[in-house]
Motif scaffolding. Structure first.
Motif, PDB file in Angstrom:
ATOM      1  N   VAL A 145       0.810  -1.222   0.000  1.00 40.55           N
ATOM      2  CA  VAL A 145       0.000   0.000   0.000  1.00 40.55           C
ATOM      3  C   VAL A 145       0.843   1.272   0.000  1.00 40.55           C
ATOM      4  N   ALA A 146       2.126   1.169   0.322  1.00 41.61           N
ATOM      5  CA  ALA A 146       2.984   2.353   0.381  1.00 41.61           C
ATOM      6  C   ALA A 146       3.485   2.720  -1.026  1.00 41.61           C
ATOM      7  N   PRO A 147       3.645   4.036  -1.308  1.00 42.21           N
ATOM      8  CA  PRO A 147       4.170   4.471  -2.611  1.00 42.21           C
ATOM      9  C   PRO A 147       5.698   4.381  -2.633  1.00 42.21           C
ATOM     10  N   LEU A 148       6.228   3.255  -2.186  1.00 40.30           N
ATOM     11  CA  LEU A 148       7.667   3.108  -2.017  1.00 40.30           C
ATOM     12  C   LEU A 148       8.277   2.471  -3.265  1.00 40.30           C
ATOM     13  N   LEU A 149       9.277   3.159  -3.843  1.00 35.09           N
ATOM     14  CA  LEU A 149       9.932   2.665  -5.043  1.00 35.09           C
ATOM     15  C   LEU A 149      11.321   2.101  -4.757  1.00 35.09           C
ATOM     16  N   ARG A 150      11.985   2.632  -3.728  1.00 36.15           N
ATOM     17  CA  ARG A 150      13.343   2.192  -3.408  1.00 36.15           C
ATOM     18  C   ARG A 150      13.474   1.982  -1.896  1.00 36.15           C
ATOM     19  N   GLY A 169       2.994  -7.655  -4.693  1.00 35.13           N
ATOM     20  CA  GLY A 169       1.941  -6.643  -4.646  1.00 35.13           C
ATOM     21  C   GLY A 169       2.453  -5.238  -4.445  1.00 35.13           C
ATOM     22  N   SER A 170       3.753  -5.033  -4.592  1.00 32.92           N
ATOM     23  CA  SER A 170       4.330  -3.717  -4.315  1.00 32.92           C
ATOM     24  C   SER A 170       4.758  -3.006  -5.590  1.00 32.92           C
TER      25      SER A 170
END
Length: 223
Positions: free
Chosen positions: A29-34, A56-57
């Protein structure tokens, strides 16, 4: 909506499996790319928790260097690569794994979206190099780090032989045990390969190997 690009650097802390499991739960659910978790206290359980959430990320880069995930942790990550279509960079350098982990990881390369893979300083040796060579063929991998891995001429010959059937552009294989035969094998493979950077510093190459590489440069794409 405004594009949010998130990078979270948690290197060199005291994060254990409990902490990384909590971070892993937020990935879908987090907008985490790195995500960088190098130099912590993460074992195979923490790697497994991350593996379960990769599919799912939106994660594109996962840095796990200098932990203790071992063979089992690497196997867990390898098993998740097929579903982790967003993941482009995986760094598992210095994680104390061997042939079992390399076999699973190399076997997963063809079905993954990985472009960059770091396996530095794991002591995978020539047997591990053989697995990597097989995994390179048909993979999307563009950049590979194999520094400090006890790879000799035998392993170098196998990797060199796989270059023409791969998309590899950058190969960093310094601080190993590669001699003139390995250098000659790389020289022969340069023409017709996609390689633009070959890092062979601090190996065991002499004048014979240097001459072979000089001849190979004439038809290569090295910059």
């Amino acid at each position: 909506a405004r594009l949010v690009t998130w990078a979270l650097w948690l290197n060199r802390n005291s994060i254990t499996d409990a902490g990384v499991t909590a971070v892993a739960e937020a990935l879908p659910v987090a907008p985490l790319l790195r995500l960088y978790l190098g130099g912590n206290k993460i074992s195979c359980a923490g790697a497994a928790a991350l593996a379960r959430r990769l599919a799912g990320s939106k994660l594109k880069t996962l840095g796990l260097r200098e932990n203790q995930i071992g063979d089992q942790g690497v196997c867990e990550l390898a098993g998740a690569l097929r579903g982790a279509t967003e993941l482009k960079t995986l760094d598992v350098a210095e994680n104390d794994f061997g042939l079992d982990g390399v076999q699973d990881l190399a076997g997963a390369l063809k079905e993954s979206s990985l472009l960059v893979l770091s396996l530095d300083n794991n002591g995978i040796g020539d047997l591990g190099a053989r697995e990597i060579a097989m995994g390179l063929k048909g993979s999307q991998l563009a950049k590979l780090f194999l520094r400090v891995n006890r790879v000799s001429d035998k392993g170098a010959v196998l990797i060199a032989g796989a270059l023409k059937d791969s998309k590899l552009q950058n190969l960093y294989i310094r601080d190993n045990k590669i001699g003139n035969d390995g250098a000659a094998a790389f020289a022969k493979s340069l023409e017709g390969s996609s390689l633009t950077l070959l890092g062979l510093m601090r190996n065991c190459i002499g004048d014979v190997g240097a001459l072979a590489l000089a001849d190979g440069l004439l038809g290569s794409s090295l910059q």
